[in-house]
Scaffold this motif. Structure first.
Motif, short mmCIF file in Angstrom:
data_model
loop_
_atom_site.label_atom_id
_atom_site.label_comp_id
_atom_site.label_asym_id
_atom_site.label_seq_id
_atom_site.Cartn_x
_atom_site.Cartn_y
_atom_site.Cartn_z
N UNK A 262 5.67 1.54 -1.63
CA UNK A 262 5.49 0.76 -2.73
C UNK A 262 5.46 2.17 -3.15
N UNK A 263 5.36 2.11 -4.97
CA UNK A 263 4.46 3.11 -6.12
C UNK A 263 3.19 3.64 -4.97
N UNK A 264 2.39 2.75 -4.36
CA UNK A 264 1.40 3.06 -4.18
C UNK A 264 1.24 3.64 -2.68
N UNK A 265 2.75 3.92 -2.49
CA UNK A 265 2.34 4.44 -0.88
C UNK A 265 3.20 3.35 0.30
N UNK A 266 2.95 3.65 0.97
CA UNK A 266 3.59 2.89 2.42
C UNK A 266 2.50 1.89 2.64
#
Length: 579
Positions: A262-266
């Protein structure tokens, strides 16, 4: 209203003496009051709505183009309450036996040891997965979302045509059809007592969440990508459930768990509602050339750290040869008699059956046990001698891969044909959708598929078929008018715009309405029904999924005139005049 009655097939709307069945009286009056011209005008609005919202399906290998608007006929199929209660009981019984069978053959295989069905039939199935033998699945359930195809024979008896246990498709059209009908023909619902279907996606989400190995686990829908035949449905269901739509490249395995980029990390993934066939799920376990799956997924699945719906290996139970033994499964696992009969079936692997198949090929319907969507079939009575002989060469070469069934005359239903501006009879089947969790939930209705090619018995969309809205009533006869309350029966509004690729006076009949439980002595089955898989699994890489949940732009072609028509119809409705 012109309609040519007949006597050869069971008619859903009219009794043998030509009188309308009680549960169709409201529909008949509505159609008569509307008139053909107004009904046809609204039919054109339906087509426009489906185009604007990207409600399409894909036909592979068609020179005229692959993406098409899904054909829809607005004359609804109506099922009274007592008839539906019988279907619910029969379908619930069937899926419980099928889940018991799957749990058995992937562990002790007692049904095979007891000689109830031949081990050869199971172990030679292309969909039996030795790689997942012994894996313990949540709640002991293997198939969570089931689409069972039902037909109605000449006597009006419901028969099970096939079970779709891997990735049954088409439920998005069920929901889209209802939403479109409540917008374009709102007055048709008034006072009819139609049970709602819009809760399906909430029930589906609840079922998927119940499989999670962690509390408040993350659910995703895994799609092969936008070039898949059922991509519209994948996007629609993910949007309606409020979960992520992912492709294999969006997921990866690390430290014994499945993660989503995701754009916020995994982010850890706990439940995968997969719309990818077994062969493509994990290149380390199945096909090494697959770019659609997730390397290492099966090992995480084996450790119980991710749930997959439907479970890997469920396809063995919807093998068209294994299908013939489902009544025996019900007797073996549940100690009950089947409430819904199968269509009689000849199995090519059985030498005696094969001899009859070859001798009577011009009277039978042949199917490949692993085919779907109406492909790989031979309709003996409608084929030339050359076509029959060419097909039998394949049957003799690999008899295990074929079954045959007598032709069953599917029931017919009044259907509106825009080219003639008339209501004409067309053959139909029914695919109810069943959710199997700790309780069995069946959405009241299903996808009624209709053979829009005149005289055809083939209802698959890939072969020229379309669909109808399916109404299940809360009563058996005519309803008491209830005002505008039924306008809400469609559930949440349909608001997807996606470049989708989706692959899914009247005539008398011959049987009394209600719960027909007569034993099917003879003839078998019909003509063509889709297998319920997702069609071909393409490995084309996409450039990202189209946006979902976004209405068409205000200046989209045809959008302004369509919205004006809707506003006009809504005013007509609330003014008490439904024209």
């Amino acid at each position: 209203m012109k309609y040519e009655p007949g006597s050869r097939f069971f008619d859903e709307m009219f009794m043998p003496d030509g009188t309308v069945r009680p549960h169709y009286q409201g529909i008949q009056e509505y159609l008569g009051a509307q008139g053909v011209e107004e009904f046809g005008r609204r039919h054109r609005l339906l087509d426009l709505a489906f185009r604007n919202q990207g409600i399409t399906f894909t036909v592979y290998g068609d020179a005229q183009g692959t993406e098409r608007t899904f054909p829809f006929d607005p004359v609804p199929r109506v099922i009274p309450a007592s008839e539906w209660a019988h279907l619910e009981a029969g379908l619930t019984q069937r899926v419980r036996a099928l889940n018991a069978f799957l749990g058995d053959i992937y562990s002790g295989a007692q049904i095979l040891g007891d000689g109830v069905m031949p081990a050869e039939l199971v172990y030679t199935s292309a969909h039996f997965r030795r790689e997942v033998h012994g894996i313990r699945v949540p709640h002991g359930l293997y198939t969570h979302i089931v689409g069972t195809d039902l037909i109605r024979n000449e006597r009006g008896e419901y028969l099970v045509l096939e079970d779709n246990l891997r990735s049954p498709s088409g439920v998005s059209y069920l929901l889209a059809n209802r939403q479109a009908m409540t917008r374009i023909y709102p007055g048709m619902f008034r006072g009819q007592g139609v049970r709602p279907v819009g809760h399906y996606t909430n029930a589906l989400l609840g079922l998927l969440q119940s499989l999670s190995p962690r509390e408040n686990g993350t659910v995703v829908v895994l799609t092969p990508g936008m070039y898949n035949s059922a991509y519209f449905e994948h996007a629609y269901l993910a949007q309606q459930m409020g979960v992520e739509l992912v492709e294999g490249r969006d997921l990866f395995v690390d430290a014994g768990r499945v993660w989503m980029r995701t754009t916020g990390g995994r982010r850890q993934v706990d439940v995968i509602y997969r719309r990818v066939d077994d062969d493509f799920l994990d290149p380390l376990t199945f096909r090494p050339d697959s770019a659609l799956g997730v390397a290492g997924l099966v090992e995480v699945y084996r450790q119980g750290r991710v749930a997959i719906a439907n479970a890997i290996g469920t396809g063995v139970a919807d093998d068209k040869a294994v299908y013939a033994y489902v009544p025996e499964m019900i007797r073996y696992y549940l100690n009950e008699e089947p409430l819904l009969n199968n269509v009689p079936t000849y199995l090519g692997w059985n030498p005696d059956h094969l001899e009859s198949m070859l001798a009577h090929a011009d009277e039978l319907v042949f199917k490949g046990v692993g085919e779907a969507g109406g492909y790989g079939m031979l309709l003996g009575p409608y084929a030339t001698r050359e076509e029959v002989e060419a097909y039998l060469v394949k049957v003799r070469a690999a008899p295990r891969e074929f079954i045959a069934q007598p032709v069953v005359g599917l029931s017919r239903h009044p259907t509106f044909y825009p080219d003639s501006g008339e209501f004409e009879p067309a053959h139909v089947d029914l695919r109810p959708y069943i959710l199997c969790g700790e309780e069995v939930t069946i959405v009241p209705g299903g996808l009624t598929r209709v053979a829009l090619r005149r005289g055809s018995l083939v209802v698959n969309s890939s072969q020229g078929g379309g669909s109808k809205d399916t109404w299940v009533l809360d009563h058996d006869g005519r309803a008491t008018p209830q005002g505008m309350s039924q306008l809400l029966s469609g559930g949440a509004p349909l608001n997807i715009q996606a470049q989708s690729q989706y692959q899914g006076g009247f005539e008398p009949g011959t049987a009394a309405q209600g719960q027909s439980q007569s034993q099917s002595g003879g003839g078998i089955q019909s003509q063509s029904q889709s297998q319920g898989g997702e069609g071909a699994q393409t490995q084309s890489q996409t450039q990202g999924a189209p946006p979902v949940g976004t209405p068409p732009p205000a200046d989209a072609p045809g959008q302004h005139s369509f919205q004006q028509e809707l506003e006009k119809d809504e005013l007509d409705t609330f003014d008490g005049e439904d024209r």
